[in-house]
Motif scaffolding. Sequence first.
Motif, mmCIF file in Angstrom:
data_model
loop_
_atom_site.group_PDB
_atom_site.id
_atom_site.type_symbol
_atom_site.label_atom_id
_atom_site.label_comp_id
_atom_site.label_asym_id
_atom_site.label_seq_id
_atom_site.Cartn_x
_atom_site.Cartn_y
_atom_site.Cartn_z
ATOM 1 N N PRO A 213 36.129 4.330 112.318
ATOM 2 C CA PRO A 213 35.005 3.840 113.118
ATOM 3 C C PRO A 213 34.002 4.941 113.478
ATOM 4 N N GLY A 214 32.767 4.747 113.038
ATOM 5 C CA GLY A 214 31.689 5.671 113.347
ATOM 6 C C GLY A 214 31.556 6.863 112.418
ATOM 7 N N VAL A 215 32.502 7.059 111.504
ATOM 8 C CA VAL A 215 32.457 8.210 110.598
ATOM 9 C C VAL A 215 31.990 7.741 109.218
ATOM 10 N N LYS A 216 30.738 8.089 108.889
ATOM 11 C CA LYS A 216 30.142 7.697 107.615
ATOM 12 C C LYS A 216 30.389 8.791 106.578
ATOM 13 N N ASN A 217 30.535 8.386 105.327
ATOM 14 C CA ASN A 217 30.787 9.310 104.235
ATOM 15 C C ASN A 217 29.974 8.909 103.018
ATOM 16 N N ILE A 218 29.640 9.895 102.197
ATOM 17 C CA ILE A 218 29.108 9.612 100.865
ATOM 18 C C ILE A 218 29.941 10.385 99.851
ATOM 19 N N ASP A 219 30.205 9.744 98.741
ATOM 20 C CA ASP A 219 30.730 10.408 97.559
ATOM 21 C C ASP A 219 29.532 10.563 96.646
ATOM 22 N N PHE A 220 29.372 11.756 96.045
ATOM 23 C CA PHE A 220 28.168 11.997 95.268
ATOM 24 C C PHE A 220 28.427 12.939 94.101
ATOM 25 N N ASP A 221 27.610 12.780 93.087
ATOM 26 C CA ASP A 221 27.596 13.677 91.936
ATOM 27 C C ASP A 221 26.348 14.540 92.049
ATOM 28 N N VAL A 222 26.426 15.771 91.550
ATOM 29 C CA VAL A 222 25.320 16.721 91.668
ATOM 30 C C VAL A 222 24.998 17.304 90.300
ATOM 31 N N THR A 223 23.714 17.497 90.048
ATOM 32 C CA THR A 223 23.260 18.330 88.940
ATOM 33 C C THR A 223 22.660 19.569 89.586
ATOM 34 N N THR A 224 23.174 20.741 89.189
ATOM 35 C CA THR A 224 22.715 21.988 89.790
ATOM 36 C C THR A 224 21.454 22.484 89.088
ATOM 37 N N ASN A 225 20.854 23.534 89.665
ATOM 38 C CA ASN A 225 19.631 24.112 89.101
ATOM 39 C C ASN A 225 19.819 24.603 87.674
ATOM 40 N N ASN A 226 21.051 24.985 87.309
ATOM 41 C CA ASN A 226 21.290 25.464 85.941
ATOM 42 C C ASN A 226 21.786 24.360 85.001
ATOM 43 N N GLY A 227 21.701 23.096 85.447
ATOM 44 C CA GLY A 227 22.037 21.960 84.593
ATOM 45 C C GLY A 227 23.496 21.542 84.620
ATOM 46 N N GLN A 228 24.329 22.230 85.369
ATOM 47 C CA GLN A 228 25.745 21.891 85.452
ATOM 48 C C GLN A 228 25.922 20.606 86.256
ATOM 49 N N LYS A 229 26.769 19.711 85.776
ATOM 50 C CA LYS A 229 27.072 18.476 86.501
ATOM 51 C C LYS A 229 28.394 18.651 87.238
ATOM 52 N N VAL A 230 28.353 18.417 88.546
ATOM 53 C CA VAL A 230 29.543 18.545 89.388
ATOM 54 C C VAL A 230 29.790 17.177 90.004
ATOM 55 N N GLN A 231 30.910 16.550 89.624
ATOM 56 C CA GLN A 231 31.178 15.181 90.047
ATOM 57 C C GLN A 231 32.217 15.122 91.160
ATOM 58 N N LEU A 232 32.245 13.988 91.803
ATOM 59 C CA LEU A 232 33.248 13.635 92.809
ATOM 60 C C LEU A 232 33.269 14.577 94.010
#
Length: 121
Positions: free
Chosen positions: A67-86
Motif C-alpha cells: 500500500p502506497g509503494v509504487k514501482n516501475i520495472d524498466f529497460d534502459v538504453t545507455t549513451n553507448n548503445g548498451q541495452k540493460v533490461q529488467l
Amino acid sequence: MKKKRIIITVLLTVTLIFLVIIFGLKISTDGKIMKEKEQQVKLVKLAKNKFKNMEEIKIVDFYESSPGVKNIDFDVTTNNGQKVQLNSISSLGGYINNGLELGKTVSLVQVTFENGTKEDL
C-alpha cells in the motif's frame, strides 16, 4: 396523451441518468490515467538521479508492491548503445539494477511509458 407524456418523461430521465453515469466513469478513468502517469514520471526522475548515462527508458511494468509503494520495472538504453533490461525502482528509493552505473543522468532521456506514449524528461 397524458400517458405518452409520462413515457417520454421517464425515457428522458433514464437517458439523462445513463449519460451522467457514463460521463462520471469517463472522468474517473481519465483522472486515474493521469495520476498513474504522474507517478511514473516521478519514478523516472528518481531513476535519473540514481543511474548515469541513460539515453532511453522503456517502462515495462508499473505496480504497487505494498500500500502506497509504487514501482516501475524498466529497460534502459545507455549513451553507448548498451541495452540493460529488467531494472526496477520504487517510490521508497529502493532499486534493482542489472548493470547500470550509479550516478546521475543530467541530459534528457526519452521515456516510453507503459501505455506506449513517449516523452523526453
